[in-house]
Scaffold this motif. Structure first.
Motif, PDB file in Angstrom:
ATOM      1  N   ARG A 106      -2.619  83.537  82.090  1.00  0.00           N
ATOM      2  CA  ARG A 106      -3.169  82.265  82.548  1.00  0.00           C
ATOM      3  C   ARG A 106      -2.533  81.865  83.876  1.00  0.00           C
ATOM      4  NH1 ARG A 106       0.121  78.816  77.985  1.00  0.00           N
ATOM      5  NH2 ARG A 106       2.047  78.539  79.183  1.00  0.00           N
ATOM      6  N   GLY A 107      -3.233  80.977  84.590  1.00  0.00           N
ATOM      7  CA  GLY A 107      -2.711  80.465  85.846  1.00  0.00           C
ATOM      8  C   GLY A 107      -3.464  79.217  86.256  1.00  0.00           C
ATOM      9  N   ARG A 108      -2.817  78.381  87.069  1.00  0.00           N
ATOM     10  CA  ARG A 108      -3.455  77.163  87.565  1.00  0.00           C
ATOM     11  C   ARG A 108      -4.310  77.488  88.778  1.00  0.00           C
ATOM     12  NH1 ARG A 108      -1.547  72.295  85.648  1.00  0.00           N
ATOM     13  NH2 ARG A 108      -3.616  71.638  86.335  1.00  0.00           N
ATOM     14  N   GLN A 109      -5.342  76.659  88.946  1.00  0.00           N
ATOM     15  CA  GLN A 109      -6.222  76.796  90.095  1.00  0.00           C
ATOM     16  C   GLN A 109      -6.057  75.595  91.024  1.00  0.00           C
ATOM     17  OE1 GLN A 109     -10.039  77.607  87.989  1.00  0.00           O
ATOM     18  NE2 GLN A 109      -9.838  79.666  88.841  1.00  0.00           N
ATOM     19  N   PRO A 110      -6.434  75.741  92.308  1.00  0.00           N
ATOM     20  CA  PRO A 110      -6.249  74.651  93.263  1.00  0.00           C
ATOM     21  C   PRO A 110      -6.927  73.348  92.865  1.00  0.00           C
ATOM     22  CG  PRO A 110      -6.730  76.696  94.402  1.00  0.00           C
ATOM     23  CD  PRO A 110      -6.934  76.964  92.948  1.00  0.00           C
ATOM     24  N   ASP A 111      -8.023  73.425  92.113  1.00  0.00           N
ATOM     25  CA  ASP A 111      -8.740  72.209  91.701  1.00  0.00           C
ATOM     26  C   ASP A 111      -8.138  71.573  90.454  1.00  0.00           C
ATOM     27  OD1 ASP A 111      -9.500  74.020  89.778  1.00  0.00           O
ATOM     28  OD2 ASP A 111     -11.625  74.034  90.322  1.00  0.00           O
ATOM     29  N   GLY A 112      -7.003  72.103  89.980  1.00  0.00           N
ATOM     30  CA  GLY A 112      -6.352  71.538  88.802  1.00  0.00           C
ATOM     31  C   GLY A 112      -6.765  72.182  87.501  1.00  0.00           C
ATOM     32  N   GLY A 113      -7.751  73.059  87.551  1.00  0.00           N
ATOM     33  CA  GLY A 113      -8.194  73.732  86.339  1.00  0.00           C
ATOM     34  C   GLY A 113      -7.291  74.892  85.967  1.00  0.00           C
ATOM     35  N   TRP A 114      -7.638  75.525  84.874  1.00  0.00           N
ATOM     36  CA  TRP A 114      -6.879  76.664  84.371  1.00  0.00           C
ATOM     37  C   TRP A 114      -7.759  77.906  84.365  1.00  0.00           C
ATOM     38  CZ3 TRP A 114      -1.743  76.888  82.974  1.00  0.00           C
ATOM     39  CH2 TRP A 114      -1.067  75.663  82.860  1.00  0.00           C
ATOM     40  N   TYR A 115      -7.153  79.034  84.729  1.00  0.00           N
ATOM     41  CA  TYR A 115      -7.808  80.346  84.671  1.00  0.00           C
ATOM     42  C   TYR A 115      -7.134  81.150  83.561  1.00  0.00           C
ATOM     43  CZ  TYR A 115      -8.758  85.240  85.971  1.00  0.00           C
ATOM     44  OH  TYR A 115      -9.118  86.566  85.958  1.00  0.00           O
ATOM     45  N   VAL A 116      -7.940  81.866  82.772  1.00  0.00           N
ATOM     46  CA  VAL A 116      -7.409  82.713  81.694  1.00  0.00           C
ATOM     47  C   VAL A 116      -8.179  84.026  81.706  1.00  0.00           C
ATOM     48  CG1 VAL A 116      -7.083  82.971  79.197  1.00  0.00           C
ATOM     49  CG2 VAL A 116      -6.781  80.721  80.259  1.00  0.00           C
ATOM     50  N   GLU A 117      -7.461  85.119  81.484  1.00  0.00           N
ATOM     51  CA  GLU A 117      -8.122  86.414  81.334  1.00  0.00           C
ATOM     52  C   GLU A 117      -7.519  87.150  80.152  1.00  0.00           C
ATOM     53  OE1 GLU A 117      -7.386  88.393  85.065  1.00  0.00           O
ATOM     54  OE2 GLU A 117      -5.579  89.394  84.307  1.00  0.00           O
ATOM     55  N   GLY A 118      -8.313  88.058  79.582  1.00  0.00           N
ATOM     56  CA  GLY A 118      -7.849  88.902  78.489  1.00  0.00           C
ATOM     57  C   GLY A 118      -7.937  90.356  78.893  1.00  0.00           C
ATOM     58  N   VAL A 119      -6.846  91.117  78.707  1.00  0.00           N
ATOM     59  CA  VAL A 119      -6.771  92.502  79.164  1.00  0.00           C
ATOM     60  C   VAL A 119      -6.500  93.426  77.976  1.00  0.00           C
ATOM     61  CG1 VAL A 119      -5.589  94.125  80.692  1.00  0.00           C
ATOM     62  CG2 VAL A 119      -5.908  91.741  81.409  1.00  0.00           C
ATOM     63  N   HIS A 120      -7.332  94.464  77.861  1.00  0.00           N
ATOM     64  CA  HIS A 120      -7.173  95.472  76.804  1.00  0.00           C
ATOM     65  C   HIS A 120      -7.189  96.854  77.442  1.00  0.00           C
ATOM     66  CE1 HIS A 120      -7.628  97.700  73.094  1.00  0.00           C
ATOM     67  NE2 HIS A 120      -8.813  98.164  73.466  1.00  0.00           N
ATOM     68  N   GLU A 121      -6.128  97.608  77.230  1.00  0.00           N
ATOM     69  CA  GLU A 121      -5.996  98.966  77.770  1.00  0.00           C
ATOM     70  C   GLU A 121      -6.231  98.988  79.275  1.00  0.00           C
ATOM     71  OE1 GLU A 121      -8.579 101.449  75.443  1.00  0.00           O
ATOM     72  OE2 GLU A 121      -7.144 101.549  73.773  1.00  0.00           O
ATOM     73  N   GLY A 122      -5.659  97.988  79.954  1.00  0.00           N
ATOM     74  CA  GLY A 122      -5.715  97.940  81.402  1.00  0.00           C
ATOM     75  C   GLY A 122      -7.008  97.402  81.994  1.00  0.00           C
TER      76      GLY A 122
END
Length: 241
Positions: free
Chosen positions: A215-231
């Motif tokens: 996860r990480g913050r975005q400039p507009d105050g929102g949140w970014y999330v990603e899911g990674v499986h086997e690269g």
């Protein structure tokens, strides 16, 4: 209503709500999926029929806009409208209205039709398969994502029994729950609910597998999330409050 439009009334139940009795993103996505399924069943296009023809719809992207918090006990009307394809993409728009007729949410879902054997995206349906969908309506939401440079670990999520579907992979609606679960708990202690969410589906997560969440913050105050499986990324998402 025409054959290209379908509506359904339903109450917001306790199991649909969070710690503030607000309807969760995941519950809204499940309501969206259910009315789409009911619509296809009503016009003679159930998933079993498509499977016999060797095709299936896969969700590629989804955007959600909420005008206000949807609360426990509200009576909602969902109205769904699928559109004829453009560049092999079938847009389905689903609007949610409260008892006064005011719009409280809109979901823009982008579907693709694929050959279940070759996994090839089909630009035209098989011969004899006709979708009585509306002509193109441009109600698209902005579904672009920007990936923050700095990400931190946010746990793992699995394609466990309670989250997989007949295709034996993580059901698309549960990515909304996973996106929300990946945020710090203090985000949800505020009674201010989410207003925008975007999900992009990259790769299926098979039954029994796990993906690492970042996860990480975005400039507009929102949140970014990603899911990674086997690269490889299974999904990316963002949520705004």
């Amino acid at each position: 209503m025409t054959a290209a439009t379908f509506s359904k009334d339903f109450p917001v139940m306790q199991i649909d709500c969070d710690l503030h009795n607000h309807m969760t993103l995941g519950a809204l996505l499940r309501a969206t999926q259910q009315i789409a399924t009911d619509h296809c069943d009503s016009i003679g296009l159930p998933g079993s029929y498509l499977a016999e023809l060797g095709v299936a719809f896969l969700l590629a992207k989804m955007g959600v806009t909420v005008t206000r918090d949807i609360r426990l006990g509200e009576a909602l009307r969902a109205v769904t409208r699928p559109c004829a394809p453009r560049r092999a993409c079938y847009n389905r728009y689903t609007d949610f209205f409260d008892e006064t007729g005011a719009a409280v949410a809109r979901v823009d879902a982008r579907w693709i039709l694929v050959d279940i054997h070759s996994h090839r995206i089909l630009r035209t349906p098989p011969e004899g398969l006709v979708f009585p969908f509306a002509e193109w309506v441009d109600w698209e939401q902005d579904l672009t994502l920007s990936r923050p440079e700095e990400l931190e670990k946010a746990g793992v999520a699995g394609a466990v029994y309670s989250r997989v579907d007949i295709n034996q992979h993580l059901n698309n609606t549960y990515y909304g729950d996973i996106l929300c679960d990946a945020l710090p708990t203090e985000v949800w202690r505020s009674e201010q609910g989410f207003r925008r969410a975007v999900l992009i589906y990259r790769q299926e997560l098979p039954f029994g597998c796990e993906m690492e969440l970042l996860r990480g913050r975005q400039p507009d105050g929102g949140w970014y999330v990603e899911g990674v499986h086997e690269g490889k990324r299974c999904f990316e998402g963002k949520i705004l409050f």
